[in-house]
Enzyme design. Structure first.
Site: not given
Ligand code: F6P
Length: 342
Positions: A266, A128, A170
């Site tokens: 999508r 992260d 993420m």
């Protein structure tokens, strides 16, 4: 001197390179004896240790995952947890100190243990890139490369079908992976937690790109909130440190984008693919250097500190400095990327 090494929290490419760096430097230069601790703090609490020699770490820097295993166990929980019990367990195994390789949750636990008298030092790890006392953490570069590759692929299928593709990455409460991968892949809008937007603002960029004949690519960080949302989207409960498990905002955005723009849309959630596989060369070097520095720090008794990257140097910072506020994306970095939107 006998030192235990553990990896805790979410895994990340480069963990094995840290272990190898620490063991090679520690054994050859400082005559340290190492033990591996299985599954993070779980192994400390349960006394689950094994000898870690040069032999065990050979050829490890290119291998993803962690040979030690990991968990999100809280060392203060359970009948054998807590500083007093851990101190007894370490004494029983003649372990003088612990090198804890982990992210925010791991380092917060290490900080608490250090304050309670356990000799522990930290190595920052997280895809992260959200720890403020290190300029970059290893794992981040690899995650960005994987996400960029995935987005390049989403763009070709998006182009074929003239669809809008939403890629969710993420990053927890910071948008570094989204920002870097989005910029590298030429995203038409990047949604990060630091800069909430309305769905109309997102849809406006999608329409602009579509009207120029492009198949729009929207990159969204899992911690992104639409203006008006109180907290990041989460429907997966809490982790062992009582933090919400994020993910799913891409699936929230996609139908809304389609409704507003009329463009077939999508969503793809990249998920744990971003944490798997071989570390990039950048991450191998950074992780190895942090491992070497951790062995030096242990022999010098630098407990309660974390080794970290400042510019191009490896330095030491206190746990206090490393924790607290997150390393968020500054507004000017977002503005740079926003100049390319639409
Ligand atoms: O902190 C690393 C990270 O991959 C985050 O980006 C993500 O929110 C979380 O861990 C996922 O955790 P888990 O592996 O427990 O699902």
């Amino acid at each position: 001197m006998k030192i235990g090494i553990l990896t805790s929290g979410g895994d990340c490419p480069g963990l094995n390179a840290v272990i190898r760096g620490a063991v090679l430097k520690g054994t050859t230069t400082h005559n340290i004896e190492f033990v591996g601790i299985r599954d993070g703090w779980r192994g400390v609490v349960d006394g689950d240790f094994f000898p870690l020699t040069r032999h065990e770490v050979k050829g490890l820097s290119k291998i993803g995952g962690t040979i030690l295993g990991t968990s999100r166990t809280n060392p203060y929980e359970g009948p054998r947890g807590g500083a007093e019990n851990i101190s007894k367990t370490m004494y029983g195994h003649r372990i003088d100190g612990i090198i804890a390789i982990g992210g925010e949750g791991t380092l917060a636990a290490a900080n608490r243990l250090a304050k309670d008298g356990i000799d522990v030092l930290g190595v920052p790890k997280t895809i992260d890139n959200d720890l403020r006392a290190t300029d970059y953490s290893f794992g981040f570069d690899t995650a960005v490369n994987i996400a960029t590759d995935a987005m390049d692929r989403l763009r070709t299928t998006g182009d074929s079908h003239k669809r809008c593709m939403v890629a969710e990455v993420m990053g927890r409460h910071v948008g570094w992976i989204a920002l870097h991968a989005g910029m590298a892949a030429g995203a038409h809008v990047v949604c990060i937690p630091e800069v909430p937007m309305t769905i109309d603002e997102v849809a406006e960029q999608v329409t602009k790109a579509f009207d120029r004949g492009r198949a729009p690519l929207v990159v969204v960080s899992e911690g992104f909130t639409l203006k008006g949302m109180d907290e990041a989207y989460s429907d997966k409960g809490l982790d062992a440190f009582n933090r919400p498990r994020l993910g799913g905002i891409g699936e929230v955005l996609a139908p809304e984008i389609e409704r507003i723009t009329g463009i077939e849309t999508r969503a793809t959630v990249l998920g744990h693919i971003q944490r798997g596989g071989s570390p990039s060369a950048f991450d191998r070097v950074l992780a190895t250097r942090l491992g070497l520095a951790a062995a030096d720090a242990a022999v010098e008794g630098a407990w309660g500190q974390m080794v970290s990257l400042k510019g191009t140097d490896i330095v030491r910072v206190s746990f206090e400095e490393a924790l607290g506020e997150l390393h968020t994306v500054p507004q000017e970095r977002f503005d740079e990327a926003a100049a390319l939107f639409g």
